[in-house]
Scaffold this active site. Structure first.
Site, PDB file in Angstrom:
ATOM      1  N   ASN A 188       1.711   8.967  11.830  1.00 55.59           N
ATOM      2  CA  ASN A 188       0.697   8.938  12.896  1.00 55.59           C
ATOM      3  C   ASN A 188      -0.515   8.106  12.483  1.00 55.59           C
ATOM      4  O   ASN A 188      -1.065   7.367  13.307  1.00 55.59           O
ATOM      5  CB  ASN A 188       0.268  10.359  13.279  1.00 55.59           C
ATOM      6  CG  ASN A 188       1.250  11.007  14.234  1.00 55.59           C
ATOM      7  OD1 ASN A 188       1.275  10.687  15.411  1.00 55.59           O
ATOM      8  ND2 ASN A 188       2.094  11.883  13.708  1.00 55.59           N
TER       9      ASN A 188
ATOM     10  N   LEU B  48      -5.549  24.861   7.018  1.00 54.98           N
ATOM     11  CA  LEU B  48      -6.405  25.515   8.000  1.00 54.98           C
ATOM     12  C   LEU B  48      -7.824  24.996   7.805  1.00 54.98           C
ATOM     13  O   LEU B  48      -8.257  24.754   6.681  1.00 54.98           O
ATOM     14  CB  LEU B  48      -6.350  27.029   7.789  1.00 54.98           C
ATOM     15  CG  LEU B  48      -6.766  27.831   9.010  1.00 54.98           C
ATOM     16  CD1 LEU B  48      -5.752  27.634  10.135  1.00 54.98           C
ATOM     17  CD2 LEU B  48      -6.859  29.306   8.671  1.00 54.98           C
TER      18      LEU B  48
ATOM     19  N   ASN C 135      -6.562  17.486  17.106  1.00 54.58           N
ATOM     20  CA  ASN C 135      -5.347  17.658  16.302  1.00 54.58           C
ATOM     21  C   ASN C 135      -4.136  17.336  17.167  1.00 54.58           C
ATOM     22  O   ASN C 135      -4.172  17.496  18.388  1.00 54.58           O
ATOM     23  CB  ASN C 135      -5.257  19.109  15.813  1.00 54.58           C
ATOM     24  CG  ASN C 135      -4.023  19.364  14.956  1.00 54.58           C
ATOM     25  OD1 ASN C 135      -3.675  18.560  14.088  1.00 54.58           O
ATOM     26  ND2 ASN C 135      -3.343  20.476  15.200  1.00 54.58           N
TER      27      ASN C 135
ATOM     28  N   HIS D 239      -0.017  18.357  17.495  1.00 50.05           N
ATOM     29  CA  HIS D 239       0.917  19.392  17.043  1.00 50.05           C
ATOM     30  C   HIS D 239       2.272  19.180  17.715  1.00 50.05           C
ATOM     31  O   HIS D 239       2.331  18.919  18.925  1.00 50.05           O
ATOM     32  CB  HIS D 239       0.360  20.778  17.381  1.00 50.05           C
ATOM     33  CG  HIS D 239       1.218  21.881  16.852  1.00 50.05           C
ATOM     34  ND1 HIS D 239       1.219  22.258  15.526  1.00 50.05           N
ATOM     35  CD2 HIS D 239       2.132  22.660  17.463  1.00 50.05           C
ATOM     36  CE1 HIS D 239       2.098  23.230  15.357  1.00 50.05           C
ATOM     37  NE2 HIS D 239       2.671  23.489  16.512  1.00 50.05           N
TER      38      HIS D 239
END
Ligand code: GAR
Length: 201
Positions: free
Chosen positions: A14, A92, A107, A109
């Site tokens: 990415n 985290l 983010n 996912h």
């Protein structure tokens, strides 16, 4: 310029897609910093090759999560970062980082959240026999993959499809979607209102 920092822990496909989109002129940002918690990760070499500065650290060399997150915040400020982009950053994130960057940290996912948060989302979807899964881009809050959703893309899971095949198809979607969403943010078209996100098209 609008400066982004990418956080990654692994291969960095990415990160590469974002770098390529900038080069191709599809994404109007400056890649100001890579943050990586794994010195051996392939993404570190990708940043070096692209001439992008990086902050690579070993969590164990800090006495606590708070301590390394404080160091990260310091680096983000030094590099004048406008948007934090998590791309396979497998840690985290806590209030030390979330509070100063809430609404400026996103983010990606590999599932349709809130299904299958956390690790191994692709495998989780297969284990559940899900027929549809996808990709989610969301703002980061203090939880595990729980923040307000900006964009999602769905895909059908093939009969007997392998984890490798599904992972590859999800990556392909991620590599298209993430640069696109970052460009929306860049153009100030993403508005956060409580838990709801509105994208102005
Ligand atoms: C991506 O598929 C990303 O969605 C996932 O890690 C992969 C990183 O790949 N992130 C998570 O699972 C976060 N919970 P990459 O290093 O090749 O970009």
């Amino acid at each position: 310029p609008f400066r982004i920092a990418v956080f990654a822990s692994g291969s960095g496909s990415n990160f590469q897609a974002i770098t390529d989109a900038v080069k191709a002129g599809r994404l109007d940002v400056e890649l100001g910093l890579l943050v990586c918690d794994k010195p051996q990760a392939a993404v570190v070499d990708r940043a070096d090759r692209a001439g992008i500065p990086s902050f690579v650290f070993r969590p164990r060399e800090f006495s606590s999560r708070e301590e390394y997150e404080r160091e990260i915040v310091k680096r983000l400020k030094e590099h004048d970062i406008d948007l934090v982009v998590l791309a396979g950053y497998m840690r985290l994130i806590t209030e030390t980082l979330v509070t100063p960057y809430y609404g400026r940290m996103i983010n990606i996912h590999p599932s349709l959240l809130p299904s299958f948060p956390g690790l191994n989302a692709v495998e989780q979807a297969l284990e559940h026999g899900a027929k549809v899964t996808g990709v989610t881009v969301h703002y980061v809050d203090g939880g595990m993959d729980t923040g307000p959703i900006i964009a999602q893309r769905a895909l059908a899971i093939g009969e007997g499809e392998s984890a490798e095949s599904l992972t590859e198809r999800i990556h392909k979607i991620e590599h298209e979607l993430y640069p696109e969403v970052i460009q929306w943010v860049r153009e100030d078209r993403v508005r956060l209102d409580g838990r709801r996100v509105r994208v102005i098209m």
